[in-house]
Design an enzyme around this catalytic site. Structure first.
Site, PDB file in Angstrom:
ATOM      1  CD  GLU A  10       7.111   7.166 -18.492  1.00 50.90           C
ATOM      2  OE1 GLU A  10       7.279   6.802 -19.665  1.00 50.90           O
ATOM      3  OE2 GLU A  10       6.462   6.491 -17.672  1.00 50.90           O
ATOM      4  CG  ASP A  96       6.399   3.582 -17.286  1.00 54.88           C
ATOM      5  OD1 ASP A  96       6.594   3.281 -18.469  1.00 54.88           O
ATOM      6  OD2 ASP A  96       7.322   3.841 -16.494  1.00 54.88           O
ATOM      7  CG  ASP A  98       3.469   2.888 -12.860  1.00 53.80           C
ATOM      8  OD1 ASP A  98       3.341   4.051 -13.296  1.00 53.80           O
ATOM      9  OD2 ASP A  98       4.583   2.378 -12.617  1.00 53.80           O
ATOM     10  CD  GLU A 100       4.984   8.142  -8.816  1.00 51.35           C
ATOM     11  OE1 GLU A 100       5.337   9.199  -9.375  1.00 51.35           O
ATOM     12  OE2 GLU A 100       4.514   8.107  -7.668  1.00 51.35           O
ATOM     13  CE1 TYR A 341       7.120   0.610 -16.176  1.00 53.38           C
ATOM     14  CE2 TYR A 341       5.341  -0.267 -14.842  1.00 53.38           C
ATOM     15  CZ  TYR A 341       6.241   0.738 -15.122  1.00 53.38           C
ATOM     16  OH  TYR A 341       6.271   1.876 -14.357  1.00 53.38           O
ATOM     17  NE  ARG A 343       9.604   1.793 -10.920  1.00 50.86           N
ATOM     18  CZ  ARG A 343      10.326   2.438 -11.842  1.00 50.86           C
ATOM     19  NH1 ARG A 343       9.851   2.540 -13.078  1.00 50.86           N
ATOM     20  NH2 ARG A 343      11.487   2.971 -11.557  1.00 50.86           N
ATOM     21  CG  HIS A 388       1.015  -4.016 -16.678  1.00 57.60           C
ATOM     22  ND1 HIS A 388       2.261  -3.864 -16.190  1.00 57.60           N
ATOM     23  CD2 HIS A 388       0.446  -2.790 -16.671  1.00 57.60           C
ATOM     24  CE1 HIS A 388       2.472  -2.595 -15.948  1.00 57.60           C
ATOM     25  NE2 HIS A 388       1.377  -1.932 -16.238  1.00 57.60           N
TER      26      HIS A 388
END
Length: 952
Positions: A10, A96, A98, A100, A341, A343, A388
């Site tokens: 990203e 990532d 997740d 998104e 990570y 989030r 995770h």
């Protein structure tokens, strides 16, 4: 070079870090976030605006099919990625792990249409070991996560586009409603309503300092040690009056929010100041003894490692960092390989991380600080799904804050240190100690009645004998409502005091006895930390959204910050009231939390997205036509009692069938005594409509200062504002040159001054058209807005004449012969020479600037929309990409960083004083990656025939 593998992430920072761990066979590129999204309906092609996509850019009639377009500022990036893909024989999507990130990967597949093998590469920390493991263990794209993200995106579009127009019509243009932002706003408003309704109560007790009589201790001990009360020596301790006979002395918790005592039937006694003083005097000569001593072992466990929400909460408490700032700094730490990570709603640690934390704790504090068995943490929320592992230092061997001190600075270092401490402490031993509670008393004649009554005092203390995890870290707490309540361990409550050795029956000497007064306090306002905690406890939103939620309600003007506290605006009161009274289900806490659970079930494959959206939007009618089933999965939704949908109207019918809303009523808040606050188009104002208004006169009005919090607007304060507001025109005097009367007024755009020009005399019998023409040709009165430093109540005739004289001619440019004027405009004071405008530093400069100073301003290079080149605010160092010096400057739209070639505006949480070279370089890299802004409107990218048309 043919045969290379293309990896897409990203962000540029993430790309640079990963590229360092991969060989020459890999090329790492950044998409810079999402490459496409739902467009605004106004941006749709002309032929689509009247079709099924015209309202939402989503076809609600046919399976909620979205119409995506590539963002204009991403077209260059997409072209670069397509070009890079031509030279690759494999594509790794490393976004990532997740919802998104999965959606970004899916959109990349849809747009790039790769002809080479595609692998999904996932990791939750950017270290060499983690990247190598991810390369060795790729997986397929998780379409369930894509479904959940797309459902949420469409859900938010439907919610916002259906409800927001109601706010525009009834309150103010440009407002927005949102599935979670409106609920968060309601929570802040409800807390302020509680504060507004709160009535203070006063209560008293007696504080005493005591000492065990010499030789008085006869048995067991308390927790040991010595405390020392004021002036009492090392063996003295403090205690408070807690009971008189069988009645408990009232504390703050015994009063309701109206200031009334809750206790009945003599169970609670409310001491006044006189009564407390009388008891203090009466007990001065009484014989006190220890009545009871209770000692218990004390044990305290460490807090779990950080999740997204707990990190935001603790960073706010300990580091005074806002949620958005915390997430921005954490993002940089993650992308540069310092933490995992950021989030996640899981507090668990991997086996490698657990071992690393235990090993480091033993090395730094000693083996006795590490328990025999590793600690295991599990998420409390059964819907925990984003990722995770807990947020922790990256790698299988943690770097201490000292080891990264040369690489990190400012907020990045402080946040890394906080994460490191929390992680290591989570695997350390319990803190151990003992607590003691002591009750002491004396018999005395009650003041006023003479009856013998036992006065009971209480004290408590804690002694930590083994610090355990406290040697590394202690979790902070949000401010509590009763923190100052002595009975709850507030000031004077002595919960952490050490008590001298004593036993039941020991005689005590009185050192001092003093009456002590207290006042009840209203519920504390939410802070960003406590609002995040409350949202999480209610199951509203998800960790990755909390920073954005708080940011939105701040940016929309619904809440402002007063220190750490979140204060709702009167605009938020009006919006919340409209939604509560007309769309109560949409701002219901349980309903919103249930929607989050439904999205989790879609991500888990337990619900089908089209069926869920159909029931959400169309209700139990089933589908677009109002009849029929909800499609596949509809029966499951219908039978699921925990579904947010229930059996009710869908969003479409809820909005279309709402009763006619009285805009004036919605925008009115009763203050009291006939005074009403109204939320007007140009801000809140007071209006006196009751008995205080004179008969036949227009109601008095007064603006409400922006810095006055809602709970501070009492009836007395409202009357004060009304009394100081000038009524009608303030006649300032006569212009000596024209003879016209000069007045000051409060208009719809704010206070201003004007002259009263007599109306022209018109002969009788002229036509309406001629009358209109003559009126149009008549001289118009001069008007001028007050400067921001001026007040309507104090502006003078001299001030008014100076304002009405504008624009002021500064002089003539000798080089061009053009006249230079100084004037005040919508965006502030400025100079004008022909079509060339330049900003002035202050309003006073309009009258003070000389021709030489004006020419000096025009001699500076022009930048942006008439702005002049400003001197650097700070110099940060050389940019790692361009090699040129980066400086911070102040621009028309706020401070920005530049290397002379690329400009990047500082974000809201980037302070000029603290922004680092690394952060500035990151902002410039992101701006370069976006490419230059495109001019003009281009047709959106062609939509696929459906989400299933291309393999994901």
């Amino acid at each position: 070079m043919a045969g290379r593998k293309l990896v897409i992430v990203e962000s540029p920072a993430k790309a640079r870090t990963i590229a360092g761990y991969l060989g020459d066979d890999f090329r790492v590129e950044a998409s810079v976030g999402h490459i496409r999204d739902l467009p605004q309906p106004s941006e749709l092609p002309a032929e689509m605006k009247k079709g099924p996509f015209g309202k939402f850019a989503v076809d609600v009639e046919h399976g909620f099919e979205p119409y995506y377009v590539v963002d204009p500022d991403k077209r260059k990036k997409v072209a670069e990625l397509k070009k890079a893909l031509k030279d690759a024989d494999e594509l790794y999507l490393a976004t990532d792990e997740d919802r998104e990130g999965e959606a970004i990967a899916w959109h990349l597949l849809q747009v790039l249409q790769p002809k080479v093998p595609v692998k999904r590469m996932v990791f939750h920390e950017i270290t060499r070991e983690a990247i190598q493991r991810a390369l060795a263990n790729p997986r397929d794209l998780d379409e369930r996560l894509v479904d959940a993200q797309e459902t949420r995106r469409i859900l938010d579009r439907l919610y916002g586009y259906e409800v927001s127009p109601v706010l525009w019509r009834k309150i103010r243009q440009g407002l927005s409603a949102g599935r979670v932002q409106s609920v968060a706003t309601r929570m802040v408003v409800e807390r302020e309503r509680e504060r507004m309704a709160f009535r203070e109560a006063e209560y008293w007790d007696v504080r005493g300092t005591f000492r065990v009589s010499t030789g008085g201790s006869t048995g067991g001990s308390t927790s040991g040690g010595a405390a020392g009360g004021p002036g009492g020596g090392e063996d003295a301790f403090d205690a408070r009056l807690v009971a008189l006979g069988d009645a408990r002395v009232a504390t703050g918790r015994d009063f309701d929010d109206r200031g009334n005592l809750r206790g009945r039937g003599g169970a609670v006694v409310h001491l006044t100041e006189d009564a407390a003083r009388a008891w203090a005097d009466t007990l001065e000569g009484a014989e006190f003894r220890v009545l009871e001593v209770e000692t218990k072992p004390y044990s305290r466990k460490p807090a779990a490692p950080f999740t997204t929400s707990t990190l935001q909460q603790e960073a706010a408490r300990k580091l005074r960092m806002g949620s958005r700032q915390t997430m921005r700094v954490a993002q940089a730490l993650y992308e540069n390989g310092y933490i995992t990570y950021m989030r996640t709603d899981s507090p668990s640690l991997s086996a490698q991380a657990t071992e690393a934390a235990r090993r480091q704790a033993a090395e730094l504090y000693g083996p006795e600080y590490v328990p025999a068995q590793p600690r295991v943490y599990a998420a409390r929320n059964k819907g925990a799904q984003e990722a995770h592992e807990a947020i922790r230092p990256a790698g299988d061997h943690f770097r201490t804050p000292g080891q990264v001190a040369r690489e990190l600075s400012g907020d990045q270092f402080r946040l890394y240190e906080l994460i490191w401490k929390r992680t290591v402490a989570s695997q350390m031993a319990d803190a151990k100690g003992s607590t003691a509670s002591v009750r002491l008393g004396a018999d005395a004649a009650a003041p006023g009645t003479g009856e013998t009554t036992r006065a009971v005092f209480a004290a408590s203390g804690t002694v930590i004998t083994f610090r355990g995890f406290l040697a590394a870290y202690e979790e902070s707490r949000d401010a509590e409502r009763y923190a100052d309540d002595p009975a709850q361990g507030g000031p004077g409550g002595d919960r952490e005091a050490r008590l001298p050795q004593m036993a039941a029956g020991d005689p005590l000497d009185v050192v001092t006895l003093e009456p002590d007064g207290h006042r009840t306090s209203p519920p504390p306002r939410y802070t960003e930390a406590s609002l995040v905690k409350a949202l999480e406890e209610r199951g509203i939103g998800r960790p990755s959204t909390y920073a954005a939620i708080i940011g939105v309600i701040q940016d929309r003007g619904y809440v402002t910050n007063r220190g750490q506290a979140l204060v709702p605006s009167w605009l938020a009161f009006a919006v919340t009231r409209l939604l509560e009274e007309n769309f109560d289900r949409l701002v219901d806490y349980d309903f919103t939390a249930a929607m989050e659970e439904d999205l989790d079930q879609i991500a888990a494959g337990q619900k089908e997205r089209v069926a869920w959206l159909t029931r959400f939007y169309f209700g139990d009618g089933g589908g677009p036509g109002g009849a029929g089933g909800a499609g596949a999965g509809g029966d499951r939704d219908r039978d699921d009692e925990r579904s947010a949908l229930g059996s009710a109207l869908g969003l479409r019918d809820l909005v279309e069938s709402h009763p006619d809303i009285d805009a004036r009523e919605v925008n009115s808040i009763e203050i009291g005594d006939g005074i009403v606050l109204r939320v007007g188009r140009y801000g809140p104002y007071l209006e006196e409509t009751g008995d205080g208004a004179a008969d036949g006169d227009a109601p008095r009005r007064a603006s409400v200062p922006e810095d006055l919090a809602p709970d501070e607007l009492t009836v007395a304060k409202a009357r004060e504002l009304l009394a100081t507001q000038p009524e009608g025109d303030r006649v300032l005097g006569t212009d000596p040159e024209t003879g016209t009367t000069i007045v000051a007024r409060n208009g719809r755009y704010g206070p201003y001054v004007t002259e009263i020009v007599p109306e022209p005399e018109l002969p009788e019998g002229i036509s309406a058209a001629e009358k209109k023409r003559r009126l149009a040709a008549a001289p118009k009165p001069r008007t001028a807005s007050l400067f921001r430093s001026m007040q309507l109540a104090t502006v003078t005739l001299e001030d008014a004449l100076r304002l009405l004289s504008l624009p002021r001619v500064v002089g003539v440019d000798p080089a061009t012969g053009e006249e230079i004027t100084a004037q005040n405009g919508r965006y502030g004071p400025y100079l004008k020479k022909g079509t060339d405008s330049r900003t002035l530093p202050s309003e006073d400069a309009i009258f003070d600037i000389t021709l030489e100073e004006a020419l000096a301003i025009y001699a500076q290079p022009k930048r942006g929309r008439g702005a002049t080149s400003s001197a650097p605010l700070r110099e940060l160092g050389n940019d790692p990409v361009s090699g040129k010096p980066i400086v911070v400057k102040d621009g028309r739209f706020g401070p920005y960083v530049t290397d002379g070639e690329t400009n990047a505006t500082l974000r809201k949480d980037d302070a000029v004083e603290t922004v680092t070279l690394e952060r500035a370089a990151e902002l410039l890299a992101e701006k370069r990656a976006k490419g230059p802004a495109t001019k003009g409107r281009r047709a959106p990218a062609r939509r696929t025939t459906g989400r299933t048309a291309a393999k994901r």
